[in-house]
Enzyme design. Structure first.
Site, PDB file in Angstrom:
ATOM      1  N   ARG A 137       0.842  -1.218   0.000  1.00 15.48           N
ATOM      2  CA  ARG A 137       0.000   0.000   0.000  1.00 15.48           C
ATOM      3  C   ARG A 137       0.878   1.269   0.000  1.00 15.48           C
ATOM      4  O   ARG A 137       0.563   2.254   0.664  1.00 15.48           O
ATOM      5  CB  ARG A 137      -0.947   0.046   1.206  1.00 15.48           C
ATOM      6  CG  ARG A 137      -1.868  -1.121   1.334  1.00 15.48           C
ATOM      7  CD  ARG A 137      -2.882  -1.252   0.210  1.00 15.48           C
ATOM      8  NE  ARG A 137      -3.640  -2.466   0.373  1.00 15.48           N
ATOM      9  CZ  ARG A 137      -3.310  -3.642  -0.167  1.00 15.48           C
ATOM     10  NH1 ARG A 137      -2.265  -3.743  -0.966  1.00 15.48           N
ATOM     11  NH2 ARG A 137      -4.029  -4.703   0.052  1.00 15.48           N
TER      12      ARG A 137
ATOM     13  N   SER B 184     -10.437  -0.894   4.456  1.00 10.29           N
ATOM     14  CA  SER B 184      -9.565  -0.993   5.631  1.00 10.29           C
ATOM     15  C   SER B 184      -8.982   0.376   5.967  1.00 10.29           C
ATOM     16  O   SER B 184      -8.368   1.022   5.122  1.00 10.29           O
ATOM     17  CB  SER B 184      -8.417  -1.971   5.363  1.00 10.29           C
ATOM     18  OG  SER B 184      -8.949  -3.270   5.262  1.00 10.29           O
TER      19      SER B 184
ATOM     20  N   GLU C 197      -4.088   3.415   6.375  1.00  8.79           N
ATOM     21  CA  GLU C 197      -4.050   3.161   4.929  1.00  8.79           C
ATOM     22  C   GLU C 197      -4.829   4.280   4.232  1.00  8.79           C
ATOM     23  O   GLU C 197      -4.438   4.780   3.187  1.00  8.79           O
ATOM     24  CB  GLU C 197      -4.689   1.801   4.637  1.00  8.79           C
ATOM     25  CG  GLU C 197      -4.763   1.481   3.157  1.00  8.79           C
ATOM     26  CD  GLU C 197      -5.250   0.063   2.894  1.00  8.79           C
ATOM     27  OE1 GLU C 197      -4.960  -0.852   3.699  1.00  8.79           O
ATOM     28  OE2 GLU C 197      -5.943  -0.132   1.876  1.00  8.79           O
TER      29      GLU C 197
HETATM   30  C1  LIG Z   1     -15.744  -1.361   0.548  1.00  6.04           C
HETATM   31  C2  LIG Z   1     -14.300  -1.103   0.230  1.00  6.04           C
HETATM   32  C3  LIG Z   1     -13.425  -2.156   0.033  1.00  6.04           C
HETATM   33  C4  LIG Z   1     -12.080  -1.923  -0.258  1.00  6.04           C
HETATM   34  N1  LIG Z   1     -11.252  -2.985  -0.460  1.00  6.04           N
HETATM   35  C5  LIG Z   1      -9.956  -2.775  -0.788  1.00  6.04           C
HETATM   36  C6  LIG Z   1      -9.071  -3.889  -1.034  1.00  6.04           C
HETATM   37  O1  LIG Z   1      -9.450  -5.045  -0.999  1.00  6.04           O
HETATM   38  N2  LIG Z   1      -7.781  -3.616  -1.334  1.00  6.04           N
HETATM   39  C7  LIG Z   1      -7.312  -2.348  -1.413  1.00  6.04           C
HETATM   40  O2  LIG Z   1      -6.120  -2.166  -1.707  1.00  6.04           O
HETATM   41  N3  LIG Z   1      -8.123  -1.273  -1.184  1.00  6.04           N
HETATM   42  C8  LIG Z   1      -9.421  -1.470  -0.881  1.00  6.04           C
HETATM   43  N4  LIG Z   1     -10.243  -0.392  -0.643  1.00  6.04           N
HETATM   44  C9  LIG Z   1      -9.675   0.982  -0.647  1.00  6.04           C
HETATM   45  C10 LIG Z   1      -9.726   1.679  -2.003  1.00  6.04           C
HETATM   46  O3  LIG Z   1     -10.767   1.152  -2.827  1.00  6.04           O
HETATM   47  C11 LIG Z   1      -8.391   1.561  -2.758  1.00  6.04           C
HETATM   48  O4  LIG Z   1      -7.344   2.160  -2.020  1.00  6.04           O
HETATM   49  C12 LIG Z   1      -8.459   2.214  -4.134  1.00  6.04           C
HETATM   50  O5  LIG Z   1      -7.279   1.891  -4.854  1.00  6.04           O
HETATM   51  C13 LIG Z   1      -8.643   3.727  -4.089  1.00  6.04           C
HETATM   52  O6  LIG Z   1      -8.932   4.159  -5.411  1.00  6.04           O
HETATM   53  P1  LIG Z   1      -9.694   5.530  -5.680  1.00  6.04           P
HETATM   54  O7  LIG Z   1      -9.743   5.722  -7.142  1.00  6.04           O
HETATM   55  O8  LIG Z   1     -11.008   5.533  -4.964  1.00  6.04           O
HETATM   56  O9  LIG Z   1      -8.680   6.539  -5.024  1.00  6.04           O
HETATM   57  P2  LIG Z   1      -9.022   7.780  -4.066  1.00  6.04           P
HETATM   58  O10 LIG Z   1      -9.597   7.277  -2.784  1.00  6.04           O
HETATM   59  O11 LIG Z   1      -9.796   8.777  -4.816  1.00  6.04           O
HETATM   60  O12 LIG Z   1      -7.551   8.324  -3.792  1.00  6.04           O
HETATM   61  C14 LIG Z   1      -6.648   7.554  -3.008  1.00  6.04           C
HETATM   62  C15 LIG Z   1      -5.248   8.199  -3.103  1.00  6.04           C
HETATM   63  O13 LIG Z   1      -4.768   8.069  -4.443  1.00  6.04           O
HETATM   64  C16 LIG Z   1      -4.469   9.367  -4.992  1.00  6.04           C
HETATM   65  N5  LIG Z   1      -4.789   9.315  -6.412  1.00  6.04           N
HETATM   66  C17 LIG Z   1      -5.977   9.021  -6.989  1.00  6.04           C
HETATM   67  N6  LIG Z   1      -5.858   9.043  -8.332  1.00  6.04           N
HETATM   68  C18 LIG Z   1      -4.576   9.364  -8.610  1.00  6.04           C
HETATM   69  C19 LIG Z   1      -3.827   9.547  -9.817  1.00  6.04           C
HETATM   70  N7  LIG Z   1      -4.373   9.390 -11.022  1.00  6.04           N
HETATM   71  N8  LIG Z   1      -2.520   9.880  -9.722  1.00  6.04           N
HETATM   72  C20 LIG Z   1      -1.928  10.034  -8.507  1.00  6.04           C
HETATM   73  N9  LIG Z   1      -2.576   9.880  -7.323  1.00  6.04           N
HETATM   74  C21 LIG Z   1      -3.888   9.545  -7.385  1.00  6.04           C
HETATM   75  C22 LIG Z   1      -5.334  10.330  -4.210  1.00  6.04           C
HETATM   76  O14 LIG Z   1      -4.810  11.650  -4.243  1.00  6.04           O
HETATM   77  C23 LIG Z   1      -5.277   9.700  -2.818  1.00  6.04           C
HETATM   78  O15 LIG Z   1      -4.057  10.032  -2.182  1.00  6.04           O
HETATM   79  C24 LIG Z   1     -11.599  -0.592  -0.357  1.00  6.04           C
HETATM   80  C25 LIG Z   1     -12.491   0.485  -0.188  1.00  6.04           C
HETATM   81  C26 LIG Z   1     -13.828   0.245   0.099  1.00  6.04           C
HETATM   82  C27 LIG Z   1     -14.770   1.398   0.249  1.00  6.04           C
END
Ligand SMILES: Cc1cc2nc3c(=O)[nH]c(=O)nc-3n(C[C@H](O)[C@H](O)[C@H](O)COP(=O)(O)OP(=O)(O)OC[C@H]3O[C@@H](n4cnc5c(N)ncnc54)[C@H](O)[C@@H]3O)c2cc1C
Length: 297
Positions: free
Chosen positions: A171, A219, A289
């Site tokens: 992560r 998480s 995280e």
């Molecule tokens: C129900 C649920 C289950 C989940 N299960 C998992 C799991 O199994 N495994 C896991 O790893 N995560 C899990 N997550 C967490 C989350 O989905 C992941 O971390 C996911 O990768 C975040 O993606 P996002 O597009 O929503 O990013 P955001 O939440 O919008 O952003 C997260 C971070 O990434 C940065 N970011 C976003 N886009 C870019 C870009 N293009 N360039 C640079 N930085 C960027 C943002 O600035 C921020 O710092 C879960 C979340 C939920 C709600």
């Protein structure tokens, strides 16, 4: 006039946009300027046009973000479904822009007969977010299949970078400079004959163990080396515990659930309470995280 106050951008600019509309916790104050680019060229033009010293935050699906109640100063870049190109190239690699959802990438790879991309189906975020977080599930991790990242800098310049230019961990991803993920090139193995997709089974497994359907960010804490954050929180007696309006899930102790009355400061206070309690009980300092951003009110 448009987005950046110039006539050569084509995207959508929203002023004072409530971030609660763009995060899975449904929390967060307003962003000064929330920009949805029309495409990659348009995003380059927008970044070239804005003040060189203004703050920039990228938001994918907001599924790993706690935005504080005072909101975000500066610019939010929101590529979801806007930077959406996804294709299989002649050399067998997958080109995928950052605004594609992980679920769409998983389905696309399955259709193309590619293996080891099923785990993406369970990550409720964009490919940009997955690249930034090195998101993973069920033994799969985003960066395992990354061959190249196409980065964009704050002036809109594009840079093709190999994976060895990044620091990659659990992560954790550190880019070589102040750049964001515009797209990536992935390479997945071909699916062996008889190797059927297990996307449905993985999603069922997830539904059985996580409070899917309730507002959360997945998480909250990283697993400390050799330990599970959820087990520590449970053992500290905090499963189901509520502070003000935010509650630790009674289904999965590493999830915090919000409701209609919750504000971001309630969630942040609960995060601190969990951290302190686990530290006092077990001498383990949990690291978040989830990314906490923005100003307090
Ligand atoms: C129900 C649920 C289950 C989940 N299960 C998992 C799991 O199994 N495994 C896991 O790893 N995560 C899990 N997550 C967490 C989350 O989905 C992941 O971390 C996911 O990768 C975040 O993606 P996002 O597009 O929503 O990013 P955001 O939440 O919008 O952003 C997260 C971070 O990434 C940065 N970011 C976003 N886009 C870019 C870009 N293009 N360039 C640079 N930085 C960027 C943002 O600035 C921020 O710092 C879960 C979340 C939920 C709600």
């Amino acid at each position: 006039m448009n987005a950046a106050g110039r006539s050569d951008t084509r995207g959508k600019l929203l002023l004072d946009e409530p971030m609660a509309r763009h995060t899975s916790w449904r929390l967060g104050g307003p962003a000064d300027r929330y920009y949805v680019p029309a495409d990659l060229a348009d995003l380059q033009a927008y970044l070239a046009a804005i003040d060189a010293d203004s703050d920039i935050l990228w938001v994918g699906l907001g599924s790993n973000l706690l935005v504080r109640d005072g909101g975000i100063r500066g610019h939010v870049i929101a590529p979801l479904n806007a930077l959406r190109e996804l294709r299989l190239d002649d050399d067998g690699s997958i080109y995928c822009e950052c605004g594609v959802s992980c679920a769409r990438l998983a389905k696309f790879c399955h259709k193309q007969g590619l293996a080891n991309a099923d785990f993406f189906a369970g990550i409720p975020g964009t490919v940009g977010g997955a690249l930034a977080m090195n998101a993973g599930a069920f033994g799969g991790e985003t960066w395992t299949a990354v061959e190249q990242a196409i980065m964009i800098d704050r002036h809109g310049g594009l840079h093709e970078r190999g994976r060895d230019e990044f620091e990659i961990g659990y992560r954790h991803v550190r880019a070589p400079g102040a750049e964001w993920f515009a797209a990536a090139r992935f390479r997945f193995a071909r699916r062996a004959a008889g190797d059927e997709s297990n996307i449905r089974q993985l999603l069922q497994q997830r539904n059985a163990s996580q409070p899917i359907g309730q507002p959360s960010c997945g998480s909250v804490f990283k697993n400390p080396p050799g330990k599970h954050a959820a087990q520590l929180i449970d053992a500290a007696g905090l499963k189901g515990f509520c502070l003000r309006t935010a509650c630790v899930s009674d289904k999965h102790a590493n999830f915090i659930i919000s409701n209609d009355d919750t504000v971001a400061s309630d969630v942040e206070a609960l995060i601190e309470h969990i951290r302190q309690t686990v530290d006092e009980r077990f001498g383990v300092r949990l690291e978040t995280e989830v990314r906490i951003v923005g100003e307090a009110r």
